[in-house]
Structure formats: structure tokens, C-alpha cells
Design a protein around this motif. Structure first.
Motif, PDB file in Angstrom:
ATOM      1  N   GLN A 529       0.643  -1.378   0.019  1.00 20.06           N
ATOM      2  CA  GLN A 529       0.038  -0.055   0.001  1.00 20.06           C
ATOM      3  C   GLN A 529       0.843   1.327   0.045  1.00 20.06           C
ATOM      4  O   GLN A 529       0.241   2.296  -0.430  1.00 20.06           O
ATOM      5  N   GLU A 530       2.139   1.035   0.291  1.00 21.80           N
ATOM      6  CA  GLU A 530       3.029   2.497   0.424  1.00 21.80           C
ATOM      7  C   GLU A 530       3.547   2.615  -0.956  1.00 21.80           C
ATOM      8  O   GLU A 530       4.171   3.651  -1.133  1.00 21.80           O
ATOM      9  N   LEU A 531       3.690   1.822  -1.794  1.00 24.60           N
ATOM     10  CA  LEU A 531       4.231   1.614  -3.053  1.00 24.60           C
ATOM     11  C   LEU A 531       3.281   2.809  -3.920  1.00 24.60           C
ATOM     12  O   LEU A 531       2.416   3.247  -3.861  1.00 24.60           O
ATOM     13  N   ASP A 532       4.086   3.427  -4.911  1.00 22.18           N
ATOM     14  CA  ASP A 532       3.858   4.468  -5.794  1.00 22.18           C
ATOM     15  C   ASP A 532       3.013   3.748  -7.169  1.00 22.18           C
ATOM     16  O   ASP A 532       3.595   3.853  -7.975  1.00 22.18           O
ATOM     17  N   SER A 671      17.310  -0.100  -9.963  1.00 24.61           N
ATOM     18  CA  SER A 671      16.062  -0.610  -9.850  1.00 24.61           C
ATOM     19  C   SER A 671      15.119   0.413  -9.582  1.00 24.61           C
ATOM     20  O   SER A 671      13.984   0.272  -9.670  1.00 24.61           O
ATOM     21  N   SER A 672      15.605   1.593  -9.029  1.00 26.23           N
ATOM     22  CA  SER A 672      14.578   2.808  -8.718  1.00 26.23           C
ATOM     23  C   SER A 672      14.220   3.682 -10.020  1.00 26.23           C
ATOM     24  O   SER A 672      13.287   4.491  -9.654  1.00 26.23           O
ATOM     25  N   ARG A 673      14.829   3.367 -11.002  1.00 28.16           N
ATOM     26  CA  ARG A 673      14.649   4.342 -11.990  1.00 28.16           C
ATOM     27  C   ARG A 673      13.259   3.869 -12.811  1.00 28.16           C
ATOM     28  O   ARG A 673      13.211   2.574 -13.021  1.00 28.16           O
ATOM     29  N   GLN A 678       5.484   7.380 -15.435  1.00 30.24           N
ATOM     30  CA  GLN A 678       5.263   6.064 -15.469  1.00 30.24           C
ATOM     31  C   GLN A 678       5.444   5.388 -14.136  1.00 30.24           C
ATOM     32  O   GLN A 678       6.374   5.679 -13.393  1.00 30.24           O
ATOM     33  N   ARG A 679       4.152   4.779 -13.295  1.00 26.81           N
ATOM     34  CA  ARG A 679       4.153   4.440 -12.086  1.00 26.81           C
ATOM     35  C   ARG A 679       4.493   2.911 -12.030  1.00 26.81           C
ATOM     36  O   ARG A 679       4.654   2.246 -13.112  1.00 26.81           O
ATOM     37  N   LEU A 680       4.834   2.365 -10.877  1.00 26.65           N
ATOM     38  CA  LEU A 680       5.070   0.857 -10.666  1.00 26.65           C
ATOM     39  C   LEU A 680       4.079   0.063 -11.377  1.00 26.65           C
ATOM     40  O   LEU A 680       2.990   0.333 -11.691  1.00 26.65           O
ATOM     41  N   PHE A 681       4.736  -1.077 -11.658  1.00 23.37           N
ATOM     42  CA  PHE A 681       3.905  -2.250 -12.484  1.00 23.37           C
ATOM     43  C   PHE A 681       3.295  -1.739 -14.091  1.00 23.37           C
ATOM     44  O   PHE A 681       2.548  -2.502 -14.295  1.00 23.37           O
ATOM     45  N   SER A 717      17.464   7.066  -2.696  1.00 19.18           N
ATOM     46  CA  SER A 717      16.220   7.026  -2.190  1.00 19.18           C
ATOM     47  C   SER A 717      15.874   5.477  -1.309  1.00 19.18           C
ATOM     48  O   SER A 717      16.146   4.716  -1.971  1.00 19.18           O
ATOM     49  N   SER A 718      15.200   5.798  -0.188  1.00 15.48           N
ATOM     50  CA  SER A 718      15.141   4.388   0.322  1.00 15.48           C
ATOM     51  C   SER A 718      13.941   3.754   0.018  1.00 15.48           C
ATOM     52  O   SER A 718      13.411   2.721   0.645  1.00 15.48           O
ATOM     53  N   ARG A 719      12.952   4.147  -0.933  1.00  9.53           N
ATOM     54  CA  ARG A 719      11.963   3.546  -1.147  1.00  9.53           C
ATOM     55  C   ARG A 719      11.994   2.379  -2.134  1.00  9.53           C
ATOM     56  O   ARG A 719      13.002   2.461  -2.873  1.00  9.53           O
TER      57      ARG A 719
END
Length: 757
Positions: A529-532, A671-673, A678-681, A717-719
Motif C-alpha cells: 500500500q505504500e508503493l507508488d 532498480s529505482s529508475r 510511469q508508475r510502478l507495474f 532513495s530508500s523507497r
């Protein structure tokens, strides 16, 4: 004076502390001895009407009927009936007879029912009960004197369609005192014709079998608009069959409202030949608290009086007063215009639904049907194999039913004035129904509402089609990552699917294992739920599932289910490893301290042998070290909490860097790029409607700014984000650990030995 007080209280009444106090209690109290004034009583009524429901969500979904001027006339009729009832008998009889005669005449002309009589009743089932009593009295001549004993020689049989109203037949038998064996339910068509129409050939066969068994076919109940699908039985053939066997023919259904139109469908027009029909003009015209009407034809008024269809009591005749006032207010043209407007709404929706590929319509007559049934079929192209209901397996049918229930919930929430509801059909499954004849008058549905309904339906169908197509792929991706990631087969879930992460729980009892599973999946849900991302995740307990799993809601077509499954598995593994690290931290630290003490003792012994005993003496050692210094290397140790081992610091002092730092930083940054906007997935190059060109440009600038800041400061970034490409560099062991190793220096305890320290 009292009327003015009543109107003032209901229009100007404000919530007070007294009202709130009354709202908080529903316990009946004693009757006060001195009595209360009108204002206090109306205050109590007002507080009871506006009392808050315990379930706020349920109360918010309740629809408030739109009471127009014609509705006010109907409500006024109930008040006038009370005033008229106190008139003298002669005036009361004359007035009630005129009201009953006028209303009967107007209804017979409106619905093309010549030479008919009318019975007004509150319960819409009461009319058919009185008609059955009339038929029994007419077919059994000694019934009035002998009673039910005359039925033993030739038991009566009442026939009804299997698509009739639920428990109508049982209600008839209980009210008439007949056994359930007197009720015969006739199945609908199975081969030819609509599957919601009564099978005429089978009915003829059943009637002949009952005649041979010494029974008396008494009455047939047919539908002009079944309660579920809104289909009309073959009324013409059924009427001929009833005439052949001397049976009473009764018709009911919402499609009877179309008898008022200039052009009446031939299937419904045959209802004018029936012996009786039940009408509900209050529902069709939006008239609150208006009684239902049963029109019938019979020549013997004595039998009608014995059956209760006619009465000399003025109070029963005054039931027609609200409808008498409302019909005069609307007029013949106004009534026809309303019915035409409601049927036009159905035709408008039906034409729009034809352009939606994934929507299947279940309409009897596309040119005149006032009831529209539609359902999401999962069809992606015309003529695809397995697109029909028969082409799906039992599990897929249940999933489609869940999707259609979700569709109805969304449409009800987004377009409440549309009045759509959901029906469960035996063969088709769950369907959404649009029946403006029953809802449009109360909700005030207009053409704009239908357009809004189609617009929202188009948006929802697009998401549902994407989810339906990706559901199987997501299940396969989860199976590839088993046994750690398990796909929960929940056929009642209208979404992409349900998953459950299962860590290694060898050696645990059942209670401990269940506790660990629940705790891990709760933590995994929080991480997701915390993912973008636009995807909605929820817990299975919120939707009544037995297992505490993670429910994934509807998704769009550009979602990468492989990346989604990989992310869920990676996050679950990360949580599992962190949990295992914390559980073993005490033991690891204890063993590490013992090993460090042993290595320090060994280093001291080696130092003693290498330097000699003299150098260990305080004064002598200082002099010797001054004249002949010892050239020794620094042999430090680092204690890695993540690995639980002691490592040499030789590489740290040689390269001036900490092992694994560069590779981990490069891997995390890579991996964070993600692409701008564009959001995740989201698949690369896939178009997402949730982002506009403006938002994409803004996100591009923000991404460039973040990368510049990270490069200059040496941090990232730590996300957590899923890796989109493999790192070509070799990653040291332990570099793929969780964010616990984000700052390795903070997790390492250095132990160094210096000469002479």
C-alpha cells in the motif's frame, strides 16, 4: 389552527438537544398522563424519521423517492379519505360510489380492458387471492354451503410459471387453505423460445394428466414481464389453452404498463383477453402509497361480493381516492407521456449497449422491451470461442457473477438516479437490470442520466476487460513463484486475484505458524500500500474470505503482472529475512562476541611471541620501541550483523572503501529508475490514462532533479522499487539484503589491535 402548527413544525423544525436525545433512544416509554401538545408530538415524529442509522454506509445507499405534484395529490387523498369518512351515510355512499366508478372506468380505458370491474388492495398479491376465491365459488356450486369438503372429490389445481414471483404460490395456498399439492409449477422453455417463458406444450400435457387423475384445472397465472428478466409469456396461446379447458386466465407484470401506449406490442396486447390482471400504477407513475388494482370480468355480482372483490363498506371504496385524484391531475395524455418516456429510456440504453463488445444484453424484444438486462461477458472479440455462458466452466461463471455484482455496485454508486439493480438468473447468472417503469418515476431518471450511465459503464467495462484478461496470467506468474507465493483461488473476488505469502515455517506448531503467516501478510500489505502505484491492495478479511490473504483489485491493461508478482514475492522475502534476522539477533551477537574474544586473545598471543617478553614491560618496552620500532600491520575485525560473521578490515584500509557499498548503491539506483510519468507495474511504452502530458513533464523534471541530488550527495532513495533490468556487475554476497544494509557502516562493529595499546 392545528394544520398551521403541523406545517410550521415540519418545515421550520431545527435539530435540538431534545431531538438528539430522542434519537439516541429507541426504547418505548409509558404513556404520559397529562398528554402532550401537537408540536411536541410532531417533534417526536420528526426525530424518529431522521434518527441516524447504525450503519452509515447502508443509510447513504438508500434512495429517496422523488415526490412530485402528482405524489402530493396521492398523499392528499389519504388525508381526504379520513375527512370524508365522517360524512353522513347518504353523502358518504354517494361520494364513494362515484369515486370507485370513475376510477374503474378510467383504468379500463387506459389499459384497454373493456367491461371490467376493479378491486383496489394494498398487498399486490391480495387481488389474485380474491380472484381464486371467485373461481372456486364459480366452479364448485356447493362450495358456499359445504365448504372445503366439496374439494375432496375433485381437487383444484393452480398453475404458475417457474419464473413467477417467489413464494406467490405458497401465499395463495396459505390464504385459501389449500394444500401445496394444489399448486403446479410449470417449467419454462428449454429448447425453443425464451428460457424465461412458460412452456405451453408442457402445460397442456400437465393439464391433461391432472384431468385423467380426477383433478380440476382451476386457474393459470401468466407473466407480462417476468420479475427477473422482464419477458412476456405467450399470452395468446395460453388464453386459447385456458378456454379449451375452462380455466381462469390471470396476467400480471410490469409490461402491462405498455397497454396505455398508442403502439402496443402484440405479445402484451393479448393480455386484454385475460379474465383478470393485476396493475401497480403507483410504481409506474411514481405515486406513493397508492393501492394496486386488479381488473377482472365476471357476470355474477353475488359471487364477486362473496369473494371479497366488491364491498359495500365505504372505507374499502375510499382506497381508490388517492388514485382518483392522481389520475385527474395527470390526465390521459400525461399518463401516456410518462409511460412513453420510461420505455424510451430503455430503448436509449439498449442502443448504446450494442456498441460495447464485452456487454451482453438479454432482451426479449429489442424494439419494444421496457426492461433491459445486461451483463459483463468477458468477451474480447465477436465470435470468440468460449465467449458464451455455456463456454465457461463452473469456476469462470462464478467469477463472472462476481464481476457483474461489482459492476452493479459501481453503477449504483456512480449513477444513483439510474435505478439499476441486480438479478440472479438460473442460466445466465448475475445480471444488471434497468427497469425504468419501476424506478424512473421515483428517482426522476432522464435522458442525461442514461448518457451518464453509459459513460460510466464504458469506463468500468474497460477496466473489467483488462482485469479479466490478466487474471489468468497473474495466476500463472504466482504459480511460478510457489511455494513462497501462493495464489488463493477465490471465485467470489471481483479483481485481479488474491495472493498469500507463505514463509518457511518448519518446526512450528499450527498456532505459531498461523500467527507468523498473518503477521507477515499484514506487513506485506502495508508495504504494498505504500508503493507508488494505482493498484489497490486490501486484506481478505475485509471481504469475508476465510484466509488472511492480500486482495488485488481491478487493474488496467498496461499493468505488468509479471513485475507485480515478482515485487510481491521480493517484498515477502525481504520481510521474511528481516524477521529471521531479528529473531536470530540475540544468538548471532552472543556467538559473535565469543568469537571476537577468541580472535583477540589469539592476536595477543601472536603479538607476544613476535615482539618478545621484554617489549611487554612498561619501561623496558618503551625504550626498546624507541630505539627499534616494530613494523606491524593493523589486523582489525568487523562484525557483520546481517551475516553474523567476523571479517578482516584489511580490504577496508587498503581500498579506503567499505565492501559491497558501490555495487549495492548501483543496484538500488538502477532498480529505482522508471520512465517519466510511469508508475510502478506499468509496462514500458504502455499508455496510461491516469497521467496527462502535463503531469508527465512535471514528473520528468522531478526525476532528473532527484538523480542529480543523489549523484552529488552519494545517497539514494530508500523507497523499495522492483528492478527493471539486471546489473552487469558482480554483486557481493549479502549485497542483496534488505534496507537493513543500506548503511553498512552503521551495522558493523570494528575491533582493532594496535601495538602498545
Amino acid at each position: 389552527m392545528d394544520r398551521d402548527v403541523c406545517m410550521f413544525v415540519f418545515r421550520e423544525l431545527k435539530p435540538t438537544s431534545h431531538t438528539q436525545r430522542l434519537s439516541r433512544t429507541s426504547i418505548p416509554g409509558p404513556l404520559q398522563g397529562d398528554g402532550q401538545d401537537v408540536a411536541s408530538i410532531l417533534q417526536l415524529v420528526h426525530s424518529l424519521i431522521h434518527e441516524k442509522e447504525e450503519d452509515e454506509e447502508k443509510s447513504s445507499q438508500q434512495r429517496m423517492q422523488n415526490v412530485g405534484e402528482q405524489g402530493h395529490m396521492a398523499l392528499l387523498g389519504h388525508s381526504l379519505a379520513a375527512y370524508i369518512s365522517v360524512l353522513d351515510k347518504e353523502r358518504l355512499w354517494r361520494l364513494t360510489t362515484r369515486i370507485l366508478s370513475d376510477t374503474t372506468l378510467w383504468l379500463c380505458r387506459l389499459f384497454r380492458y373493456e367491461s371490467g370491474s376493479a378491486y383496489f388492495h394494498e398487498d399486490d398479491r391480495d387481488g389474485i387471492v380474491r380472484v381464486c376465491r371467485l373461481v372456486i365459488s364459480a366452479r364448485y356450486e356447493e362450495y358456499a354451503s359445504e365448504g372445503y369438503t366439496v374439494l375432496n372429490s375433485e381437487p383444484p389445481v393452480i398453475y404458475q410459471s417457474s419464473s413467477c414471483r417467489t413464494s406467490l404460490g405458497q401465499h395463495l395456498c396459505s390464504q385459501l387453505g389449500l394444500p401445496l399439492s394444489s399448486l403446479c409449477t410449470v417449467p419454462c422453455n428449454t429448447v425453443f423460445g425464451s428460457q424465461h417463458q412458460l412452456d405451453v406444450a408442457l402445460l397442456d400435457k400437465l393439464i391433461k394428466e391432472d384431468l385423467e387423475a380426477g383433478k380440476l384445472p382451476l386457474l393459470l397465472i401468466a407473466n407480462a414481464g417476468t420479475p427477473g428478466a422482464g419477458h412476456t409469456d405467450k399470452l395468446g396461446r395460453l388464453k386459447d389453452l385456458c378456454d379449451q379447458h375452462n380455466m381462469w386466465f390471470h396476467v400480471e407484470g410490469v409490461n402491462l404498463a405498455t397497454l396505455t401506449l398508442d403502439q402496443v406490442p402484440s405479445a402484451v396486447m393479448a393480455a386484454t383477453r385475460s379474465d383478470s390482471m393485476t396493475l401497480t400504477p403507483g410504481q409506474w407513475l411514481g405515486l406513493p402509497a397508492v393501492s394496486a388494482v386488479t381488473l377482472y370480468r365476471h357476470e355474477d355480482p353475488a359471487l364477486s361480493l362473496a369473494a371479497g372483490l366488491t364491498s359495500s363498506r365505504p372505507a374499502e371504496k375510499l382506497r381508490a381516492l388517492p388514485l382518483w385524484l392522481s389520475l385527474q391531475y395527470l390526465g390521459h395524455n400525461g399518463i401516456v407521456q410518462k409511460i412513453r418516456h420510461f420505455t424510451g429510456l430503455s430503448q436509449q440504453l439498449l442502443q448504446k449497449l450494442k456498441s460495447l463488445a464485452s456487454i451482453e444484453t438479454l432482451v426479449e424484444d429489442e424494439l419494444s422491451s421496457p426492461v433491459v438486462l445486461f451483463r459483463f461477458s468477458g468477451k474480447t472479440s465477436a465470435g470468440s470461442e468460449g465467449d458464451t455462458v455455456e463456454g465457461y466452466c463452473a469456476g469462470e461463471k462464478k467469477v463472472l457473477d462476481a464481476f457483474n455484482r461489482w459492476l452493479w455496485e459501481q453503477l449504483t454508486h456512480l449513477v444513483p438516479t439510474s435505478g439499476v439493480d441486480v438479478v440472479e438468473l438460473e442460466d445466465e447468472g448475475t445480471c444488471v437490470r434497468f427497469n425504468p417503469l419501476l424506478t424512473a418515476a421515483a428517482l426522476g431518471t432522464q435522458e442525461e442520466d442514461v448518457e451518464n450511465l453509459v459513460e460510466k459503464l464504458t469506463e468500468l467495462v474497460s477496466v473489467m476487460s483488462s482485469t479479466w484478461c490478466l487474471r489468468r496470467d497473474f495466476r500463472e506468474e504466482c504459480h511460478q513463484r510457489s511455494p513462497s507465493l501462493r495464489y488463493v483461488e477465490d471465485l467470489s473476488w471481483p479483481g485481479l486475484g488474491a495472493v498469500r505469502y507463505e514463509p518457511q515455517t518448519e518446526g512450528m506448531d499450527d498456532s505459531r505458524r498461523a500467527e507468523v503467516l498473518d503477521k507477515m501478510n499484514e506487513e506485506l500489505l502495508k508495504k504494498l500500500q505504500e508503493l507508488d502505484t494505482d493498484i489497490i491492495f486490501s486484506t481478505g478479511s475485509d471481504f469475508g474470505t476465510e484466509e488472511n490473504c492480500i486482495m488485488i483489485h481491478m487493474v488496467t491493461e498496461d499493468v505488468d503482472v509479471s513485475e507485480l508478482a515478482a515485487t510481491i514475492a521480493a517484498l515477502g522475502l525481504d520481510i521474511e529475512e528481516n524477521g529471521r534476522l531479528l529473531d536470530n539477533m540475540t544468538e548471532v551477537v552472543r556467538k559473535g562476541i565469543l568469537e571476537a574474544e577468541q580472535q583477540l586473545q589469539k592476536a595477543n598471543d601472536e603479538k607476544l611471541i613476535e615482539e618478545g617478553v621484554l617489549r611487554q614491560l612498561p619501561l623496558v618496552g618503551s625504550v626498546l620501541n624507541w630505539f627499534s620500532p616494530v613494523q606491524g600491520s593493523i589486523k582489525g575485525r568487523t562484525f557483520n550483523l546481517a551475516a553474523g560473521s567476523l571479517d578482516s578490515t584489511e580490504m577496508t584500509y587498503t581500498t579506503k572503501t567499505q565492501a559491497g557499498r558501490s555495487s549495492q548503491l548501483d543496484s538500488a539506483t538502477s532498480s529505482s529508475r522508471k520512465l517519466p510519468g510511469q508508475r510502478l507495474f506499468r509496462r514500458s511504452g504502455a499508455r496510461s490514462d491516469s497521467f496527462s502530458e502535463t503531469s508527465s513533464v512535471g514528473q520528468l523534471e522531478e526525476t532528473n532533479r532527484e538523480e542529480t541530488t543523489a549523484a552529488s550527495s552519494g545517497t539514494y532513495s530508500s523507497r523499495w522499487t522492483p528492478a527493471v533490468e539486471e546489473d552487469s556487475h558482480a554483486v557481493p554476497e549479502g549485497a542483496e539484503d534488505s534496507s537493513e544494509q543500506e548503511q553498512p557502516a552503521a551495522k558493523e562493529a570494528s575491533e582493532e589491535t594496535q601495538p602498545g595499546s
